[in-house]
Write a protein that holds these residues in place. Sequence first.
Motif, PDB file in Angstrom:
ATOM      1  N   THR A  59      -1.369 -14.112  15.093  1.00 13.67           N
ATOM      2  CA  THR A  59      -0.045 -14.209  15.240  1.00 13.67           C
ATOM      3  C   THR A  59       0.690 -12.638  15.234  1.00 13.67           C
ATOM      4  N   THR A  60       0.006 -11.801  14.582  1.00 12.72           N
ATOM      5  CA  THR A  60       0.075 -10.121  14.470  1.00 12.72           C
ATOM      6  C   THR A  60      -0.048  -9.660  15.985  1.00 12.72           C
ATOM      7  N   GLN A  61      -1.211  -9.897  16.484  1.00 14.00           N
ATOM      8  CA  GLN A  61      -1.521  -9.176  17.598  1.00 14.00           C
ATOM      9  C   GLN A  61      -0.739  -9.760  18.758  1.00 14.00           C
ATOM     10  N   SER A  62      -0.378 -11.358  18.555  1.00 11.60           N
ATOM     11  CA  SER A  62       0.333 -11.978  19.711  1.00 11.60           C
ATOM     12  C   SER A  62       1.646 -11.137  19.896  1.00 11.60           C
ATOM     13  N   PHE A  63       2.349 -11.220  18.590  1.00 16.20           N
ATOM     14  CA  PHE A  63       3.712 -10.468  18.707  1.00 16.20           C
ATOM     15  C   PHE A  63       3.750  -8.863  19.147  1.00 16.20           C
ATOM     16  N   ARG A  64       2.503  -8.244  19.035  1.00 14.53           N
ATOM     17  CA  ARG A  64       2.326  -6.993  19.235  1.00 14.53           C
ATOM     18  C   ARG A  64       2.272  -6.931  20.997  1.00 14.53           C
ATOM     19  N   ALA A  65       1.703  -7.974  21.562  1.00 16.86           N
ATOM     20  CA  ALA A  65       1.362  -8.368  22.853  1.00 16.86           C
ATOM     21  C   ALA A  65       2.742  -8.571  23.322  1.00 16.86           C
ATOM     22  N   LEU A  66       3.587  -9.360  22.895  1.00 16.57           N
ATOM     23  CA  LEU A  66       4.805  -9.542  23.222  1.00 16.57           C
ATOM     24  C   LEU A  66       5.736  -8.404  23.356  1.00 16.57           C
ATOM     25  N   ASP A  67       5.783  -7.636  22.240  1.00 15.60           N
ATOM     26  CA  ASP A  67       6.478  -6.308  22.293  1.00 15.60           C
ATOM     27  C   ASP A  67       6.157  -5.378  23.347  1.00 15.60           C
ATOM     28  N   LEU A  68       4.903  -5.258  23.848  1.00 17.76           N
ATOM     29  CA  LEU A  68       4.433  -4.508  24.975  1.00 17.76           C
ATOM     30  C   LEU A  68       4.795  -5.080  26.186  1.00 17.76           C
ATOM     31  N   LEU A  69       4.535  -6.425  26.347  1.00 24.93           N
ATOM     32  CA  LEU A  69       5.177  -7.017  27.570  1.00 24.93           C
ATOM     33  C   LEU A  69       6.448  -7.072  27.799  1.00 24.93           C
ATOM     34  N   GLU A  70       7.488  -6.977  26.822  1.00 25.91           N
ATOM     35  CA  GLU A  70       8.914  -6.830  27.106  1.00 25.91           C
ATOM     36  C   GLU A  70       9.146  -5.426  27.308  1.00 25.91           C
ATOM     37  N   ALA A  71       8.496  -4.359  26.925  1.00 27.48           N
ATOM     38  CA  ALA A  71       8.588  -2.924  27.081  1.00 27.48           C
ATOM     39  C   ALA A  71       8.045  -2.581  28.427  1.00 27.48           C
ATOM     40  N   GLY A  72       7.590  -3.572  29.201  1.00 33.84           N
ATOM     41  CA  GLY A  72       7.202  -3.013  30.618  1.00 33.84           C
ATOM     42  C   GLY A  72       5.778  -2.698  30.431  1.00 33.84           C
ATOM     43  N   ARG A  73       4.856  -3.110  29.705  1.00 32.85           N
ATOM     44  CA  ARG A  73       3.374  -2.602  29.452  1.00 32.85           C
ATOM     45  C   ARG A  73       2.556  -3.449  29.733  1.00 32.85           C
ATOM     46  N   PRO A  74       2.499  -4.325  30.725  1.00 35.07           N
ATOM     47  CA  PRO A  74       1.633  -5.467  30.687  1.00 35.07           C
ATOM     48  C   PRO A  74       0.247  -5.397  30.701  1.00 35.07           C
ATOM     49  N   VAL A  75      -0.510  -4.251  31.164  1.00 34.10           N
ATOM     50  CA  VAL A  75      -1.847  -4.096  30.808  1.00 34.10           C
ATOM     51  C   VAL A  75      -2.250  -3.926  29.369  1.00 34.10           C
ATOM     52  N   GLU A  76      -1.369  -3.175  28.683  1.00 35.00           N
ATOM     53  CA  GLU A  76      -1.612  -3.255  27.095  1.00 35.00           C
ATOM     54  C   GLU A  76      -1.477  -4.372  26.498  1.00 35.00           C
ATOM     55  N   ALA A  77      -0.526  -5.186  26.974  1.00 36.55           N
ATOM     56  CA  ALA A  77       0.000  -6.430  26.670  1.00 36.55           C
ATOM     57  C   ALA A  77      -1.409  -7.333  26.507  1.00 36.55           C
ATOM     58  N   CYS A  78      -2.117  -7.454  27.830  1.00 36.32           N
ATOM     59  CA  CYS A  78      -3.057  -8.221  28.131  1.00 36.32           C
ATOM     60  C   CYS A  78      -4.100  -7.897  26.880  1.00 36.32           C
ATOM     61  N   LYS A  79      -4.477  -6.519  26.824  1.00 35.84           N
ATOM     62  CA  LYS A  79      -5.440  -6.451  25.700  1.00 35.84           C
ATOM     63  C   LYS A  79      -5.166  -6.822  24.475  1.00 35.84           C
ATOM     64  N   ALA A  80      -3.700  -6.756  24.011  1.00 32.70           N
ATOM     65  CA  ALA A  80      -3.307  -7.268  22.743  1.00 32.70           C
ATOM     66  C   ALA A  80      -3.668  -8.572  22.781  1.00 32.70           C
ATOM     67  N   PHE A  81      -3.298  -9.529  23.780  1.00 35.53           N
ATOM     68  CA  PHE A  81      -3.580 -10.882  23.816  1.00 35.53           C
ATOM     69  C   PHE A  81      -4.937 -11.192  23.848  1.00 35.53           C
ATOM     70  N   ASP A  82      -5.897 -10.459  24.313  1.00 33.60           N
ATOM     71  CA  ASP A  82      -7.504 -10.580  23.934  1.00 33.60           C
ATOM     72  C   ASP A  82      -7.737 -10.338  22.635  1.00 33.60           C
ATOM     73  N   ALA A  83      -7.068  -9.462  21.952  1.00 33.97           N
ATOM     74  CA  ALA A  83      -7.280  -9.231  20.491  1.00 33.97           C
ATOM     75  C   ALA A  83      -6.784 -10.425  19.732  1.00 33.97           C
ATOM     76  N   ALA A  84      -5.689 -10.778  20.095  1.00 36.63           N
ATOM     77  CA  ALA A  84      -5.163 -12.091  19.390  1.00 36.63           C
ATOM     78  C   ALA A  84      -6.012 -13.380  19.653  1.00 36.63           C
ATOM     79  N   LEU A  85      -6.733 -13.502  20.551  1.00 41.28           N
ATOM     80  CA  LEU A  85      -7.814 -14.465  20.911  1.00 41.28           C
ATOM     81  C   LEU A  85      -9.000 -14.378  20.069  1.00 41.28           C
TER      82      LEU A  85
END
Length: 415
Positions: A59-85
């Motif tokens: 959940t922590t990494q997924s929320f972090r990924a969302l923050d990155l995605l909503e800030a316009g940083r999808p590449v970093e968001a993808c890495k955070a989603f990987d960490a969440a998985l």
Amino acid sequence: MFRCGPWLGGAGFAGGAGLTGLAGLAGLIRLIGLIGLAGLSGCVAAGQRAPAVMPDGATTQSFRALDLLEAGRPVEACKAFDAALLAGTAYAPAVLGRELCLEDSVQVTGAGALPDGAGGRSGGIPAGCSAAAEQCLRVQTAFFLYGGLDRQRYAALSDGVFDAALQSGVTGAGLLFMRAETLWHTGRLTQARKLYVQAQVARGLDRSRMKLLQRRLADIDRVLRVAVTDTGRRMAFVPELTRARMAGLLEAELAAQGFFEACPAPLMPEFAVPGMHLVPAEEELPADIAGHEDEQAIMAVLEKRLRGLQMSAAGRFDPDSVFRRSDLALLYEDCAIRVSGDPSLAVRFMQSAGVLSDVRRDDAVFNAAVLLVQNGFVQLRDGRFGAEQPVSAMEALQVLAALRGMAGCGGAKQP
């Protein structure tokens, strides 16, 4: 690899909205396999983090990924989603986010099939947890707002997940609000208004969402007063219309309502309106509209021989050029002449000295500009009309609504 540019256009809007939205079950099925809907029942209130059904890291990494995605940083968001998985392999928001990242990168790079494992990973929303469902919805909305999903697909996906949630007994202010947001983003304002009101009555939204909800309701009520078609309501918040989009708006809001049949053009061929250049019946249509997505609407508008949306003397329509305030004034004047049946309206204000500081009386747009101002559609600043200023969809809709009102279902009134 990712299309980050469109974030710039939607960043202010998305920031105000909190990027809350609704993802679709159909898309989840296609992207991550069948999600167990039983886990949607008994959801907790919106905005809460997921309970301990899933590891905290997911959940922590997924929320972090969302923050990155909503800030316009999808590449970093993808890495955070990987960490969440890595922390929780079946955590649906992380699965969805990663799959959409992969899918979007394939669309951009043209790499062909998705990487091994993409699109087939099974996921599940933890039992009793609406927070995970809300994350899925926010992920998909973020992709929509930056251009990773088209409007039609986003609408279909959000419809699916909301229907599935209702079938599973999931209710609550947060879910209703998010559903209303997806309807808002896809231009279905009448339905959105109903859900916003239900969310307001249900209570449970935090202060920021309540403020946004109230703004949304005020904006929707404003639109519904002037737009009578789905096209008008969907386009209502476009900040700058192009000539092509104005043609589509006019066809939907006036032509489809029978305006031109009720108010035909006066039969006075000897009357020459200053600056008029119409398309003779035998003249070929402008070549620059061929294949344009609004080609049919443009052709229909050209047949009506309206100033403001006519072809130029060089034989062009310039469909993707900005629709200017001067164009709106000429269009309004021509339509007002049709309503009144009086072509002399085109010169009525030619002697109105001192009204506009930036448009000369011998300018072809002067009379039309004064007419637009005197009817309250333009507020002058230091006497300036701003002929080159772009027209928003809301400004155009107000003018078109006034013209429908003048026509009065066949009972024409003097403008």
